[in-house]
Write a protein that holds these residues in place. Structure first.
Motif, PDB file in Angstrom:
ATOM      1  N   CYS A 141      28.477 -49.017 134.635  1.00  0.00           N
ATOM      2  CA  CYS A 141      28.573 -48.991 133.176  1.00  0.00           C
ATOM      3  C   CYS A 141      28.018 -47.667 132.645  1.00  0.00           C
ATOM      4  O   CYS A 141      26.915 -47.269 133.018  1.00  0.00           O
ATOM      5  N   CYS A 162      30.721 -55.104 132.320  1.00  0.00           N
ATOM      6  CA  CYS A 162      29.280 -54.972 132.470  1.00  0.00           C
ATOM      7  C   CYS A 162      28.643 -56.264 131.988  1.00  0.00           C
ATOM      8  O   CYS A 162      28.756 -56.616 130.831  1.00  0.00           O
ATOM      9  N   CYS A 167      22.162 -54.371 128.443  1.00  0.00           N
ATOM     10  CA  CYS A 167      23.005 -53.185 128.229  1.00  0.00           C
ATOM     11  C   CYS A 167      23.018 -52.806 126.744  1.00  0.00           C
ATOM     12  O   CYS A 167      23.258 -53.653 125.881  1.00  0.00           O
TER      13      CYS A 167
HETATM   14 ZN   LIG Z   1      26.244 -51.891 130.547  1.00  0.00          ZN
END
Ligand SMILES: [Zn+2]
Ligand SMILES: [Zn+2]
Length: 479
Positions: A141, A162, A167
């Motif tokens: 990612c 992802c 994130c």
């Molecule tokens: Zn990510």
């Protein structure tokens, strides 16, 4: 024949045609030249957002033989193959090798057996049959650098996601939701795109593979009585967009030449065969600004898509594939044909297209093949979006091209065959690039060839263009 009279007659016929169309519009309420009720699929684009490219890591490759030599030097004894219990039920397939160091199956442990995980005795790499490929290329990612997970397999590509809850991409999307959206998200999480997504293509298409031109064998001397008649027919049919029937009528009524509309269609097919390799391999001088668009044409009573790609500065049509589908592979083909015409791929190469996500997918496909360019999408009709404002003039250029094409094509009432449609489009491109003066080029033709432009009339230019193409084909044969 008096040229002025002819021009006058011609303008009069066009005027009449216009009057008839206007009357029909008034009577029926809508133009019969509008798209008929059964239309090509023109659903609003599924809101596909295409994220930036992932981090692609090619892990360090090891060599098991080097590792074994090192082992021997360090420990004073060789690293032997795995000793397996006689009565073990779990076997390691003979064809399996370690994805990291290439060690053969003799050096692989069946780590947790039935679940298909293996461990390499030489480099200690852990892998399974499923993630073998991931050990060869690791997709990460771009927002959080965590490895992506394959979640779907589509016809043309695999979808990676992802799944990391920490994130920043996901966090930002989550925190940006209104309470109403949050409620809806709980009920219908599929309606939201919350996470970073990457599509890895499995399309069997090699970009920039130059094929040698197909050189047709067409003997024009057998199919028309005089080059001038051929030139006249092409002028009426292609330049002025008169149907084959009207062209046949004008040839009879004005020029006293008896020619059937079917013969005209045959001419179109033959001339297109001759011109196509010439216009496709012509050494065009290009800029780095290109526009692309799709338009509809009818083939065998079904809607097809014509993809036009076009040098926005030089006004040269570079790519014009016809496809029954408006899909990613068609967009890839159309862009590839443009790229093939460049000596080098310019650094600031930009394609301006509409909001169709197929172009973003195509961009990703090329990026995965090491070919980078920018895609600017001009979306919607308002100028709110900064990208749209900057590139709107380019978009307008291609829309004008589409109108010009439709103006010439509409009278042909669609094509009886795919061959017929490709033929007419080919002749239109020849006309547009080599014969048609362009207002924004100060009245010049996009490709200025003195041999063509020195000639006084359009029929003469058509015959000269055909001659140049035939000459080129002969030269290619000898070469
Ligand atoms: Zn990510
Ligand atoms: Zn290994």
């Amino acid at each position: 024949m008096y040229p002025q009279l002819l021009t006058y007659l011609f303008e009069f016929i066009k005027y009449q045609d216009q009057v008839i169309k206007t009357l029909q519009t008034l009577l029926i309420g809508k133009s019969m030249f509008d798209k008929p009720p059964e239309q090509p699929v023109n659903k609003p684009y599924r809101k596909l957002q295409v994220d930036e490219l992932p981090i692609i890591e090619v892990p360090e490759k090891l060599d098991y033989q080097v590792l074994r030599t090192e082992f021997l030097a360090k420990h004073g004894k060789p690293l032997n193959p795995v000793r397996r219990h006689k009565n073990t039920k779990i076997s390691v397939p003979k064809s399996l090798i370690c994805p990291k160091c290439g060690a053969p199956s003799d050096y692989l442990y069946a780590n947790n057996g039935a679940k298909g995980q293996y461990r390499c005795k030489v480099c200690t790499c852990l892998f399974s049959d499923k993630n073998r490929f991931l050990k060869e290329v690791i997709l990460k990612c771009p927002h959080c650098s965590k490895s992506l997970e394959k979640i779907k397999e589509r016809q043309d590509f695999d979808v990676f996601k992802c799944k990391n809850n920490e994130c920043p991409y996901y966090q930002k999307k989550r925190n940006g939701m209104s309470s109403k959206e949050k409620k809806r998200f709980k009920k219908d999480p599929q309606a939201f795109k919350m996470r970073y997504i990457y599509r890895k293509f499995r399309i069997d298409f090699q970009p920039l593979s130059k094929e040698s031109p197909e050189l047709p064998i067409v003997d024009l001397s057998r199919i028309y009585s005089s080059p001038h008649v051929l030139g006249l027919t092409l002028t009426y049919h292609v330049n002025y967009g008169l149907s084959a029937r009207k062209t046949a009528a004008i040839m009879q009524d004005v020029h006293g030449v008896a020619i059937s509309h079917q013969t005209i269609l045959n001419y179109v097919n033959s001339v297109a065969l001759i011109l196509k390799p010439y216009i496709d391999h012509y050494p065009y001088e290009l800029s780095d600004q290109f526009c692309g668009d799709e338009t509809y044409i009818r083939v065998n009573g079904r809607w097809h898509y014509l993809f036009f790609f076009f040098d926005a500065v030089k006004k040269i049509i570079l790519s014009y594939p016809v496809s029954p589908n408006r899909d990613t592979i068609s967009a890839i083909r159309a862009i590839d044909e443009v790229l093939l015409k460049m000596e080098d791929i310019p650094e600031n190469l930009t394609f301006v297209v509409d909001g169709n996500p197929i172009y973003l997918l195509a961009q990703h496909f090329f990026a995965q093949n090491g070919i980078s360019f920018d895609i600017k999408q001009v979306i919607g009709l308002t100028n709110e979006d900064p990208v749209s404002t900057e590139f709107r003039p380019l978009k307008q250029i291609i829309e004008r091209l589409n109108r010009t094409f439709k103006g010439n094509y509409r009278s042909t009432h669609g094509f009886g065959s795919e061959k017929g449609s490709v033929s007419f489009v080919t002749l239109f491109v020849a006309y547009f690039n080599f014969l048609r003066p362009h207002a924004s080029l100060e009245g010049k033709v996009p490709v200025t060839n003195p041999e063509l432009l020195g000639l006084p009339t359009m029929p003469a230019r058509w015959t000269k263009l055909i001659e140049l193409a035939q000459q080129w084909i002969r030269e290619q044969r000898i070469a």
